[in-house]
Design a protein around this motif. Structure first.
Motif, PDB file in Angstrom:
ATOM      1  N   TYR A  11     -11.828 -14.783   2.348  1.00  6.42           N
ATOM      2  CA  TYR A  11     -11.896 -13.687   1.059  1.00  6.42           C
ATOM      3  C   TYR A  11     -10.321 -13.145   1.312  1.00  6.42           C
ATOM      4  CZ  TYR A  11     -16.775 -13.367   1.423  1.00  6.42           C
ATOM      5  OH  TYR A  11     -18.304 -13.836   1.394  1.00  6.42           O
ATOM      6  N   ASN A  13      -8.906 -10.755   1.276  1.00 11.36           N
ATOM      7  CA  ASN A  13      -8.231  -9.580   1.727  1.00 11.36           C
ATOM      8  C   ASN A  13      -7.956  -9.853   3.250  1.00 11.36           C
ATOM      9  OD1 ASN A  13     -10.723  -9.208   2.740  1.00 11.36           O
ATOM     10  ND2 ASN A  13     -11.015  -7.317   1.930  1.00 11.36           N
ATOM     11  N   GLU A  14      -8.249 -11.294   4.353  1.00 13.89           N
ATOM     12  CA  GLU A  14      -8.312 -11.640   5.180  1.00 13.89           C
ATOM     13  C   GLU A  14      -7.167 -12.592   5.318  1.00 13.89           C
ATOM     14  OE1 GLU A  14     -12.949 -11.620   5.786  1.00 13.89           O
ATOM     15  OE2 GLU A  14     -11.925 -13.330   4.887  1.00 13.89           O
ATOM     16  N   ARG A  16      -3.263 -13.593   4.291  1.00 14.32           N
ATOM     17  CA  ARG A  16      -1.923 -12.601   4.278  1.00 14.32           C
ATOM     18  C   ARG A  16      -1.681 -13.518   2.586  1.00 14.32           C
ATOM     19  NH1 ARG A  16       2.076 -14.187   8.688  1.00 14.32           N
ATOM     20  NH2 ARG A  16       0.860 -15.752   9.644  1.00 14.32           N
ATOM     21  N   GLY A  18      -3.453 -12.779   0.232  1.00 15.57           N
ATOM     22  CA  GLY A  18      -3.838 -12.106  -0.297  1.00 15.57           C
ATOM     23  C   GLY A  18      -4.490 -12.740  -1.519  1.00 15.57           C
ATOM     24  N   GLY A 122     -12.533 -13.726  -5.008  1.00 16.17           N
ATOM     25  CA  GLY A 122     -13.439 -12.426  -4.415  1.00 16.17           C
ATOM     26  C   GLY A 122     -14.332 -11.375  -5.173  1.00 16.17           C
TER      27      GLY A 122
END
Length: 233
Positions: A11, A13-14, A16, A18, A122
């Protein structure tokens, strides 16, 4: 025989960056659209089991669905990576897509629907069930527990009877099951257990596999047998 469509995803948020990333394994063949390299297939692609992906999902396709998805995906190979796009094959000119665009197209092709974006990295978590997926790679289903992993380099020494190299043995067993559609004549039409135990049954199947490919049939996986196992798709 039905085939697994396996998804690997990380995902936004996992990472760098983004952005997130996603790839799939369809019937044992990896597919991915990667920035800088475009739409990829086989060992060039990171499939669902690649360690990059922190989350994995699977869905069972019929033969007809898998064939339609594969034919569409194969026609995309070589197209460039295009951010926020779904690959377009017709009308010309052809155009590539991003990772979730390529995966969306594979889903659409399997279902016989117009090629459109079905998800992004996302929103996958909120939509995967509606898209027909369950969590996990579907280990044990259709004998595909270890199919889809990257091609495995030859370990340098043959792997044979009572080998302690359990991970290599599981990989060999899964590849042999996939090659035979889970039905080995020398085992009375039954599959091998993917348990890492290179016993007499595994040896018997290896011998049969080697003889089918013109080898002597010594029952151990050495430098001549290993490339044949990697070539199973």
């Amino acid at each position: 025989m039905a085939k697994l469509l396996q998804i690997g995803i990380v995902y936004p948020n996992e990472m760098r960056s983004g952005i997130g990333h996603v790839a799939c394994t369809l019937g044992g063949v990896n597919y991915e659209s990667r920035g800088g390299r475009g739409c990829l297939k086989g060992s060039a692609a990171r499939g669902a089991a690649h360690p990059l992906f922190k989350h994995r999902f699977h869905r069972v396709l019929t033969d007809a669905q898998a064939k339609a998805a594969k034919e569409w995906a194969d026609r995309c190979i070589g197209l460039t990576y295009v951010w926020a796009a779904v690959p377009v094959l017709a009308p010309p000119p052809k155009k590539g897509g991003d990772c979730s665009g390529f995966m969306s197209g594979i889903l659409c092709a399997a279902e016989g629907k117009p090629i459109t974006r079905r998800f992004s990295t996302g929103i996958w978590k909120a939509h995967f069930k509606a898209l027909g997926f369950a969590e996990g790679l579907g280990s044990g289903l259709l004998g595909a527990a270890a199919i889809g992993v990257a091609d495995r380099p030859y370990p340098g020494t043959p792997v044979g009877l009572n080998s302690p190299k359990k991970d290599h043995v599981k990989w060999i067993q899964a590849r042999l099951n996939f090659a035979a559609g889970n039905r080995h004549a020398v085992l009375g039409g039954k599959p091998l257990a993917v348990d890492g135990d290179f016993g007499p049954k595994t040896q018997k199947v290896v011998v049969a596999f080697q003889k089918r490919h013109g080898l002597q049939g010594l029952g151990m996986c050495g430098p001549k047998t290993w490339p044949l196992l990697n070539a199973i798709r």
